[in-house]
Design a protein around this motif. Structure first.
Motif, PDB file in Angstrom:
ATOM      1  N   ASP A  54       0.860  -1.179   0.000  1.00 26.21           N
ATOM      2  CA  ASP A  54       0.000   0.000   0.000  1.00 26.21           C
ATOM      3  C   ASP A  54       0.903   1.237   0.000  1.00 26.21           C
ATOM      4  O   ASP A  54       1.365   1.672   1.059  1.00 26.21           O
ATOM      5  CB  ASP A  54      -0.904   0.004   1.231  1.00 26.21           C
ATOM      6  CG  ASP A  54      -1.946   1.121   1.190  1.00 26.21           C
ATOM      7  OD1 ASP A  54      -1.731   2.109   0.462  1.00 26.21           O
ATOM      8  OD2 ASP A  54      -2.966   1.014   1.895  1.00 26.21           O
ATOM      9  N   PRO A  55       1.189   1.788  -1.188  1.00 29.37           N
ATOM     10  CA  PRO A  55       2.085   2.940  -1.265  1.00 29.37           C
ATOM     11  C   PRO A  55       1.567   4.175  -0.534  1.00 29.37           C
ATOM     12  O   PRO A  55       2.360   4.998  -0.071  1.00 29.37           O
ATOM     13  CB  PRO A  55       2.179   3.214  -2.772  1.00 29.37           C
ATOM     14  CG  PRO A  55       1.792   1.932  -3.424  1.00 29.37           C
ATOM     15  CD  PRO A  55       0.759   1.341  -2.515  1.00 29.37           C
ATOM     16  N   ILE A  56       0.254   4.303  -0.431  1.00 28.77           N
ATOM     17  CA  ILE A  56      -0.320   5.478   0.225  1.00 28.77           C
ATOM     18  C   ILE A  56      -0.036   5.428   1.725  1.00 28.77           C
ATOM     19  O   ILE A  56       0.420   6.409   2.325  1.00 28.77           O
ATOM     20  CB  ILE A  56      -1.840   5.565  -0.040  1.00 28.77           C
ATOM     21  CG1 ILE A  56      -2.101   5.721  -1.542  1.00 28.77           C
ATOM     22  CG2 ILE A  56      -2.454   6.729   0.735  1.00 28.77           C
ATOM     23  CD1 ILE A  56      -3.562   5.647  -1.928  1.00 28.77           C
ATOM     24  N   ARG A  57      -0.282   4.276   2.335  1.00 29.21           N
ATOM     25  CA  ARG A  57      -0.030   4.118   3.773  1.00 29.21           C
ATOM     26  C   ARG A  57       1.406   3.680   4.066  1.00 29.21           C
ATOM     27  O   ARG A  57       1.799   3.555   5.214  1.00 29.21           O
ATOM     28  CB  ARG A  57      -1.008   3.090   4.365  1.00 29.21           C
ATOM     29  CG  ARG A  57      -2.462   3.548   4.326  1.00 29.21           C
ATOM     30  CD  ARG A  57      -3.371   2.512   4.963  1.00 29.21           C
ATOM     31  NE  ARG A  57      -4.746   2.966   5.053  1.00 29.21           N
ATOM     32  CZ  ARG A  57      -5.629   2.907   4.067  1.00 29.21           C
ATOM     33  NH1 ARG A  57      -5.254   2.386   2.890  1.00 29.21           N
ATOM     34  NH2 ARG A  57      -6.852   3.346   4.214  1.00 29.21           N
ATOM     35  N   LYS A  58       2.164   3.416   3.004  1.00 30.21           N
ATOM     36  CA  LYS A  58       3.566   2.994   3.127  1.00 30.21           C
ATOM     37  C   LYS A  58       3.689   1.736   3.983  1.00 30.21           C
ATOM     38  O   LYS A  58       4.459   1.666   4.938  1.00 30.21           O
ATOM     39  CB  LYS A  58       4.425   4.126   3.711  1.00 30.21           C
ATOM     40  CG  LYS A  58       4.446   5.380   2.847  1.00 30.21           C
ATOM     41  CD  LYS A  58       5.349   6.459   3.430  1.00 30.21           C
ATOM     42  CE  LYS A  58       5.369   7.684   2.524  1.00 30.21           C
ATOM     43  NZ  LYS A  58       6.252   8.749   3.049  1.00 30.21           N
ATOM     44  N   ARG A 233      12.784   1.613   0.298  1.00 30.83           N
ATOM     45  CA  ARG A 233      13.502   2.844  -0.015  1.00 30.83           C
ATOM     46  C   ARG A 233      12.519   3.953  -0.430  1.00 30.83           C
ATOM     47  O   ARG A 233      12.695   5.120  -0.058  1.00 30.83           O
ATOM     48  CB  ARG A 233      14.541   2.596  -1.103  1.00 30.83           C
ATOM     49  CG  ARG A 233      15.690   1.705  -0.633  1.00 30.83           C
ATOM     50  CD  ARG A 233      16.735   1.508  -1.733  1.00 30.83           C
ATOM     51  NE  ARG A 233      17.566   2.680  -1.900  1.00 30.83           N
ATOM     52  CZ  ARG A 233      18.695   2.935  -1.232  1.00 30.83           C
ATOM     53  NH1 ARG A 233      19.128   2.059  -0.316  1.00 30.83           N
ATOM     54  NH2 ARG A 233      19.388   4.021  -1.457  1.00 30.83           N
ATOM     55  N   LEU A 234      11.512   3.589  -1.184  1.00 26.75           N
ATOM     56  CA  LEU A 234      10.502   4.588  -1.561  1.00 26.75           C
ATOM     57  C   LEU A 234       9.767   5.102  -0.323  1.00 26.75           C
ATOM     58  O   LEU A 234       9.536   6.316  -0.184  1.00 26.75           O
ATOM     59  CB  LEU A 234       9.505   3.974  -2.547  1.00 26.75           C
ATOM     60  CG  LEU A 234      10.029   3.682  -3.958  1.00 26.75           C
ATOM     61  CD1 LEU A 234       8.991   2.884  -4.753  1.00 26.75           C
ATOM     62  CD2 LEU A 234      10.374   4.980  -4.696  1.00 26.75           C
ATOM     63  N   PHE A 235       9.391   4.198   0.571  1.00 27.43           N
ATOM     64  CA  PHE A 235       8.683   4.599   1.789  1.00 27.43           C
ATOM     65  C   PHE A 235       9.544   5.516   2.652  1.00 27.43           C
ATOM     66  O   PHE A 235       9.038   6.437   3.307  1.00 27.43           O
ATOM     67  CB  PHE A 235       8.292   3.371   2.611  1.00 27.43           C
ATOM     68  CG  PHE A 235       7.266   2.482   1.946  1.00 27.43           C
ATOM     69  CD1 PHE A 235       6.523   2.925   0.867  1.00 27.43           C
ATOM     70  CD2 PHE A 235       7.042   1.185   2.411  1.00 27.43           C
ATOM     71  CE1 PHE A 235       5.576   2.108   0.256  1.00 27.43           C
ATOM     72  CE2 PHE A 235       6.107   0.360   1.812  1.00 27.43           C
ATOM     73  CZ  PHE A 235       5.367   0.813   0.734  1.00 27.43           C
ATOM     74  N   ALA A 236      10.867   5.251   2.659  1.00 23.16           N
ATOM     75  CA  ALA A 236      11.784   6.030   3.499  1.00 23.16           C
ATOM     76  C   ALA A 236      12.218   7.340   2.839  1.00 23.16           C
ATOM     77  O   ALA A 236      12.933   8.136   3.451  1.00 23.16           O
ATOM     78  CB  ALA A 236      13.018   5.189   3.829  1.00 23.16           C
ATOM     79  N   GLY A 237      11.792   7.559   1.592  1.00 26.16           N
ATOM     80  CA  GLY A 237      12.189   8.770   0.891  1.00 26.16           C
ATOM     81  C   GLY A 237      13.625   8.745   0.414  1.00 26.16           C
ATOM     82  O   GLY A 237      14.214   9.804   0.121  1.00 26.16           O
ATOM     83  N   MET A 238      14.212   7.551   0.315  1.00 31.00           N
ATOM     84  CA  MET A 238      15.587   7.406  -0.143  1.00 31.00           C
ATOM     85  C   MET A 238      15.628   7.308  -1.668  1.00 31.00           C
ATOM     86  O   MET A 238      14.684   6.802  -2.277  1.00 31.00           O
ATOM     87  CB  MET A 238      16.216   6.141   0.467  1.00 31.00           C
ATOM     88  CG  MET A 238      16.279   6.134   1.971  1.00 31.00           C
ATOM     89  SD  MET A 238      16.806   4.508   2.626  1.00 31.00           S
ATOM     90  CE  MET A 238      18.469   4.386   1.931  1.00 31.00           C
TER      91      MET A 238
END
Length: 338
Positions: A54-58, A233-238
């Motif tokens: 779930d990319p929205i809720r990470k 990495r996407l969830f962490a903003g990396m």
């Protein structure tokens, strides 16, 4: 009868024997090919792809039912490896393509049939070139094949040129070939991509992640792990810092003579929206055309704490939670950090 004709007849008989034998033993795969090939066994209503990210809720949800499904012989991840029927079909396709490429057979073939095999991980230009080789297209025809028109729209400008073996005949136009590719993509992916899934993660985003997974793995065994690292990495903003995106960016330069060139340290500074060392998030489009297995892995990453990974010389993937651990592993395998 002249000796040349006798030799030709003998060759033809041998070929027919090989092909008929391959067809007989490959019937399950041929049936699978005609009905979708890599389609997964139904897990939800209508045989829709499961989705646990779930990319929205990470978040990545651990779902035992999904894990069991994806480890079963009928799943798209497992069907790609160790499937006897699939192996027999590949053997048949190999024999057919070998026959098809032989000049003596081509001169005999009344219909002038051609087998075109698109392997997962090809760029659209490679797909176009593969069809062009079989169908004697020129550069303008290849461009038409890759371009959406009012009468034949491509689902995506990259990523939807569905892998698989296609049977075409000489005279097949770029528009007809594009239609074949679109139909397979619709059958293999779109028909299993539910509206609720699209609300959670748009198709273009899934295909982009899947293309990264496809280029970063060998086979299907590590696809969900790499997917987990990418999403972490996407969830962490990396920044993703994926070398295959550098390859894609580098190959877009007219000076590059390979579609997947060797990456050097200077490439990490290359100015391109596809450079995931410089830019956060996903690249603007998919970088390749992924398999159904990679699509499923993109939607169902392995829940892991890893943020870093690399492939060793055998192709095995090693992942780490921290950069220090990552560097230590690199030094162990290669004697250097990264």
């Amino acid at each position: 009868m002249p000796k040349d004709q006798i030799r030709t007849l003998l060759k033809t008989a041998a070929v027919l024997t090989l092909v008929s034998g391959a067809i007989i033993f490959s019937l399950p795969s041929l049936f699978a090919l005609s009905t979708g090939g890599e389609e997964p066994a139904p897990l939800t209503a209508g045989g829709l792809f499961p989705v646990t990210v779930d990319p929205i809720r990470k978040t990545i949800v651990e779902d035992d039912r999904v894990n069991m499904f994806l480890s079963s012989p009928g799943s798209p991840l497992q069907a790609a490896v160790g499937n006897v029927a699939d192996t027999l079909w590949k053997a048949f396709a190999w024999v057919a393509q070998a026959i098809d490429s032989a000049p003596w057979y081509q001169s005999l073939a009344a219909v002038q049939g051609r087998f075109v095999t698109i392997t997962p991980g090809m760029r659209k230009e490679q797909v176009a070139a593969t069809f062009a080789k079989a169908l004697s297209w020129d550069a303008a025809q290849q461009k038409r094949f890759m371009t959406a028109t009012a009468s034949s729209s491509l689902p995506l400008i990259e990523g939807s040129f569905a892998p698989g073996t296609y049977i075409v005949t000489l005279g097949t136009t770029p528009e007809q070939a594009q239609s074949l590719v679109n139909e397979r993509f619709a059958r293999d992916v779109l028909s299993h991509y539910g509206t609720t899934t699209a609300q959670v993660i748009p198709l273009s985003e899934t295909m982009t992640v899947a293309s990264l997974i496809q280029r970063e793995t060998i086979g299907t065994a590590d696809m969900r792990l790499v997917s987990g690292v990418i999403w972490n990495r996407l969830f962490a903003g990396m920044n993703l810092q994926i070398d295959s995106t550098l390859q894609y960016a580098k190959a877009n330069s007219p000076a590059t003579r390979s579609w997947w060139p060797r990456v050097v340290p200077a490439d990490a500074r290359r100015k391109s929206p596809y450079n995931t060392y410089l830019h956060a998030g996903l690249p603007p489009t998919p970088i390749a055309n992924p398999s159904v297995a990679a699509v499923v892995a993109a939607l169902n990453p392995l829940k892991t704490s890893c943020l870093y990974y690399f492939n060793d010389d055998t192709g095995a993937i090693h992942c780490s939670d921290t950069y220090a651990q990552h560097v230590a592993l690199l030094k162990r395998y290669y004697g250097r950090g990264k």
